[in-house]
Design a protein around this motif. Structure first.
Motif, PDB file in Angstrom:
ATOM      1  N   ILE A  25     -19.632   7.096  26.190  1.00 25.16           N
ATOM      2  CA  ILE A  25     -18.290   7.441  25.693  1.00 25.16           C
ATOM      3  C   ILE A  25     -17.344   7.660  26.882  1.00 25.16           C
ATOM      4  CG2 ILE A  25     -16.933   9.087  24.301  1.00 25.16           C
ATOM      5  CD1 ILE A  25     -18.938   7.694  22.532  1.00 25.16           C
ATOM      6  N   GLY A  26     -17.815   8.424  27.856  1.00 27.70           N
ATOM      7  CA  GLY A  26     -16.964   8.791  29.002  1.00 27.70           C
ATOM      8  C   GLY A  26     -16.250  10.096  28.678  1.00 27.70           C
ATOM      9  N   PHE A  27     -16.435  11.114  29.503  1.00 27.98           N
ATOM     10  CA  PHE A  27     -15.823  12.418  29.211  1.00 27.98           C
ATOM     11  C   PHE A  27     -14.300  12.306  29.100  1.00 27.98           C
ATOM     12  CE2 PHE A  27     -19.601  14.512  31.609  1.00 27.98           C
ATOM     13  CZ  PHE A  27     -20.399  14.375  30.483  1.00 27.98           C
ATOM     14  N   GLU A  28     -13.727  11.394  29.889  1.00 21.30           N
ATOM     15  CA  GLU A  28     -12.260  11.265  29.891  1.00 21.30           C
ATOM     16  C   GLU A  28     -11.747  10.651  28.582  1.00 21.30           C
ATOM     17  OE1 GLU A  28     -14.428   9.637  31.689  1.00 21.30           O
ATOM     18  OE2 GLU A  28     -13.997   7.508  31.564  1.00 21.30           O
TER      19      GLU A  28
ATOM     20  N   ILE B  27     -22.476  17.488  36.070  1.00 23.36           N
ATOM     21  CA  ILE B  27     -22.222  16.785  34.808  1.00 23.36           C
ATOM     22  C   ILE B  27     -21.671  17.706  33.708  1.00 23.36           C
ATOM     23  CG2 ILE B  27     -24.687  16.910  34.114  1.00 23.36           C
ATOM     24  CD1 ILE B  27     -24.270  14.135  32.761  1.00 23.36           C
ATOM     25  N   MET B  28     -22.230  18.907  33.590  1.00 23.30           N
ATOM     26  CA  MET B  28     -21.756  19.790  32.524  1.00 23.30           C
ATOM     27  C   MET B  28     -20.380  20.373  32.871  1.00 23.30           C
ATOM     28  SD  MET B  28     -24.124  22.338  30.204  1.00 23.30           S
ATOM     29  CE  MET B  28     -25.436  22.344  31.327  1.00 23.30           C
TER      30      MET B  28
ATOM     31  N   LEU C  56     -17.019  20.155  30.571  1.00 31.36           N
ATOM     32  CA  LEU C  56     -16.234  21.332  30.188  1.00 31.36           C
ATOM     33  C   LEU C  56     -14.786  21.207  30.681  1.00 31.36           C
ATOM     34  CD1 LEU C  56     -18.959  24.036  30.878  1.00 31.36           C
ATOM     35  CD2 LEU C  56     -18.067  23.375  28.640  1.00 31.36           C
ATOM     36  N   ALA C  57     -14.621  20.641  31.873  1.00 31.51           N
ATOM     37  CA  ALA C  57     -13.261  20.439  32.402  1.00 31.51           C
ATOM     38  C   ALA C  57     -12.505  19.444  31.525  1.00 31.51           C
ATOM     39  CB  ALA C  57     -13.333  19.965  33.846  1.00 31.51           C
ATOM     40  N   ALA C  58     -13.212  18.403  31.060  1.00 27.89           N
ATOM     41  CA  ALA C  58     -12.572  17.410  30.195  1.00 27.89           C
ATOM     42  C   ALA C  58     -12.155  18.032  28.865  1.00 27.89           C
ATOM     43  CB  ALA C  58     -13.514  16.234  29.957  1.00 27.89           C
ATOM     44  N   LEU C  59     -12.849  19.107  28.467  1.00 27.81           N
ATOM     45  CA  LEU C  59     -12.499  19.782  27.208  1.00 27.81           C
ATOM     46  C   LEU C  59     -11.376  20.800  27.418  1.00 27.81           C
ATOM     47  CD1 LEU C  59     -16.077  20.456  25.716  1.00 27.81           C
ATOM     48  CD2 LEU C  59     -14.634  18.432  25.474  1.00 27.81           C
TER      49      LEU C  59
ATOM     50  N   VAL D  16     -15.946  27.528  36.436  1.00 30.37           N
ATOM     51  CA  VAL D  16     -16.251  28.083  37.758  1.00 30.37           C
ATOM     52  C   VAL D  16     -17.709  27.789  38.123  1.00 30.37           C
ATOM     53  CG1 VAL D  16     -14.505  29.907  37.901  1.00 30.37           C
ATOM     54  CG2 VAL D  16     -16.652  30.371  36.735  1.00 30.37           C
ATOM     55  N   ASP D  17     -17.891  27.557  39.416  1.00 33.74           N
ATOM     56  CA  ASP D  17     -19.214  27.254  39.939  1.00 33.74           C
ATOM     57  C   ASP D  17     -19.921  28.584  40.219  1.00 33.74           C
ATOM     58  OD1 ASP D  17     -21.122  25.474  40.683  1.00 33.74           O
ATOM     59  OD2 ASP D  17     -20.386  25.179  42.723  1.00 33.74           O
ATOM     60  N   HIS D  18     -21.233  28.604  40.159  1.00 36.97           N
ATOM     61  CA  HIS D  18     -21.933  29.825  40.575  1.00 36.97           C
ATOM     62  C   HIS D  18     -23.323  29.480  41.075  1.00 36.97           C
ATOM     63  CE1 HIS D  18     -24.579  30.877  36.973  1.00 36.97           C
ATOM     64  NE2 HIS D  18     -24.060  29.720  36.707  1.00 36.97           N
TER      65      HIS D  18
END
Lengths: 276, 131
Positions: free
Chosen positions: A119-122, A159-160, A164-167, A172-174
């Motif tokens: 599908i592609g997140f974008e 990847i996740m 989430l950014a596309a949504l 934030v990274d941790h």
């Protein structure tokens, strides 16, 4: 998937419908065993995952997708074992009577990879972006390790976070995103799992996370339900499957299974204007 | 309890056979222990487990570490010598489990926990802790 992680399966089915992905459930699947057998002489435990791959082959298909990280790992490791070792494949094929021989041609793909590649997140038709929600992805072990089956960079997966950014979420990274949650020790070393849950969630909280997002029913249980024993040490942290947030952002109606979690995410989602 | 396999089989031979790993490839850099998510509470640290196998020290089978290892594969990903310690730990567990010494007694798990635990937790635990 059929009992305690029903909300993971249900939201995946709804999301797939909305995206035009036609999913067919294997009519005769069996439990994969949940953990891949690591001993060189233990072929009997490889039969369960391989039998599932034979079911895919019998249906005339060449790809199977999984949601659970443990199923993904077990199926893919067993698949690679027999693809790389024809002698073991032959031995297993001759042991199994009623099934047709496994040819080693089935591809195992995790649903996250399927979304990204097919599908592609974008291209996701996001109707209600998760604006204002700070989310951290938690990958755990079995989507990433061992390296041969990893769906992404095993030391720094993204990847996740990309999903989430596309949504529309603030991601934030941790540092604990790939740390083991203690897994099956939740049965006999509960205190180990509580300690891991505390490390992972407090690290996320210190970085401003409001929700932790994942893909494994056992990680979900550990990070969510084990908070029961951490009420004094930790503010409640909602734990969600990535498909629940995906369904929410695609504007899908119906029950997204938020009430099946120990820490109810609904107050947070309402506060953020993401739930009515 | 340390199982007696055979007088003329070394622990090293047995573990190499079961795991398929080359135990002497390890040069004890300690990266496995540094990255192990459970290493700090282990009685014998991951790199010391290898050290004991190299020394043919069967008492390694009595340590708690082999049961605390949750097969997360972190050590396997990071080992610069490609020794998959996850498989080594499994081999040590199997040496015990194959003598019918289960580590978890299903009958001893309390009813409340059994009702709460998801099937995936129970199946994976029994696969790793019982023979």
């Amino acid at each position: 998937m059929k009992s305690t992680a029903k909300n993971f399966e249900d939201t995946t089915i709804e999301v797939s419908k909305a995206l035009g992905i036609e999913l067919l459930e294997l009519p005769r699947w069996n439990c994969c065993g949940t953990v891949y057998s690591l001993a060189s002489d233990d072929l009997i435990h490889q039969l369960a995952p391989i039998r599932n791959l034979i079911r895919v082959q019998e249906m005339g298909y060449d790809t199977v997708t999984t949601l659970c990280s443990m199923c993904y790992n077990t199926l893919e490791q067993a698949n690679q074992l027999v693809k790389n070792d024809p002698e073991k494949l032959e031995k297993m094929n001759s042991f199994m009577d009623s099934e047709e021989d496994y040819k080693g041609d089935v591809t195992v793909i995790h649903y996250l990879t399927l979304l990204k590649e097919e599908i592609g997140f974008e291209n996701l038709p996001v109707e209600h972006p998760l604006t204002g929600l700070t989310a951290v992805p938690y990958y755990g072990c079995l989507l990433l390790r061992p390296e041969e089956v990893s769906i992404d960079n095993p030391e720094n997966p993204t990847i996740m976070a990309e999903l989430l950014a596309a949504l529309g979420a603030h991601v934030v990274d941790h540092p604990y995103k790939l740390e083991c949650c203690g897994s099956y020790h939740t049965v006999d070393y509960k205190e180990v799992v509580c300690e891991k849950t505390y490390s992972i969630l407090s690290s996320a909280q210190n970085r401003g996370a409001e929700v932790v997002v994942l893909s494994c029913p056992l990680c979900e249980f550990n990070l969510d339900v084990r908070q029961k024993d951490l009420e004094k040490e930790l503010a409640p942290m909602p734990i969600l499957y990535f498909t629940q947030l995906l369904a929410l952002s695609l504007g899908l109606d119906g029950n997204l299974g938020f009430d099946s979690h120990y820490v109810n995410p609904e107050p947070l989602l309402r506060k953020k204007g993401l739930l009515r | 309890m340390i199982p007696k396999i055979s007088e003329d089989t070394t622990l090293l031979e047995k573990v190499e056979e079961l795991s398929g790993e080359k135990i002497y490839s390890c040069h004890k850099c300690g990266k496995c222990s540094a990255g192990c998510p459970i290493g700090v509470i282990m009685d014998v640290r991951p790199h010391q487990v290898i050290e004991r196998i190299q020394a043919d020290d069967w008492s390694v089978l009595e340590c708690k570490s082999i049961w605390l290892c949750a097969s997360c594969f972190q050590c396997a990903v990071r080992c610069p010598k490609d020794v998959d310690l996850t498989k080594v730990m499994e081999a040590l567990r199997l040496l015990i489990l194959r003598t019918n010494v289960d580590q978890v007694q299903i009958s001893e798990i309390n009813k409340e926990d059994l009702e709460e635990l998801p099937p995936v937790a129970l199946v994976s635990n029994f696969r790793k802790s019982t023979g």
